[in-house]
Design an enzyme around this catalytic site. Structure first.
Site, PDB file in Angstrom:
ATOM      1  CB  CYS A  52      -0.871   0.088   1.360  1.00  0.00           C
ATOM      2  SG  CYS A  52      -0.019   0.360   2.844  1.00  0.00           S
ATOM      3  CB  CYS A  54       0.142   4.383   4.325  1.00  0.00           C
ATOM      4  SG  CYS A  54      -0.514   2.869   4.909  1.00  0.00           S
TER       5      CYS A  54
END
Length: 142
Positions: A52, A54
């Site tokens: 992902c 993040c």
């Protein structure tokens, strides 16, 4: 390996390399996780990696940057959620009391969780804030 698995392995390799090139040991099987937990002494940073955004923009850079602190963990390891599913699942078994989240980070001592940073404390935070969270834990426990 089916084409999807091959593609994901190829795509995720640079994400793995970002941590292994910084000195992290990758645990890719449940057996490696069990051995690590049962035999490793001292403090350990465990990064549950993921594909992902993040993880890319916040978790991995923060984990690497935190290692510049004077006090730091004796051991640094990583498991890759969504890629090494069995290893990640086994590591999460040892993070008892903490909801599974990816990415996340845990500071352990002799296999016991001392500090845990879930995705909620990574996403929407600045790298500097996450590094401070980690280094405060290192300063307290390492």
């Amino acid at each position: 390996m089916n084409p999807y698995e091959a593609y994901m392995k190829e795509i995720s390799q640079p994400m793995r390399d970002e941590l292994t090139n910084a000195g992290f040991t990758e645990l890719t099987t449940p057996e490696e996780v069990d051995t690590f937990i049962s035999e490793t002494k001292g403090t350990s940073l465990v990064v549950i990696n993921s594909v992902c955004g993040c993880a890319a923009g916040l978790a991995r850079p923060s984990a690497r940057e935190s290692l510049k602190n004077e006090k730091r963990p004796d051991n640094i390891v990583t498991v890759f959620a969504g890629q090494d599913r069995e290893a990640t699942s086994r590591m999460r078994d040892y993070l008892e009391g903490y909801e599974p989240s990816s990415p996340s980070m845990a500071l352990l001592k002799d296999g016991q969780v001392l500090h845990f940073i879930p995705r909620e404390e990574i996403e929407d935070y600045e790298v500097e804030e996450i590094v401070e969270n980690l280094t405060n834990a290192y300063n307290q426990y390492c």
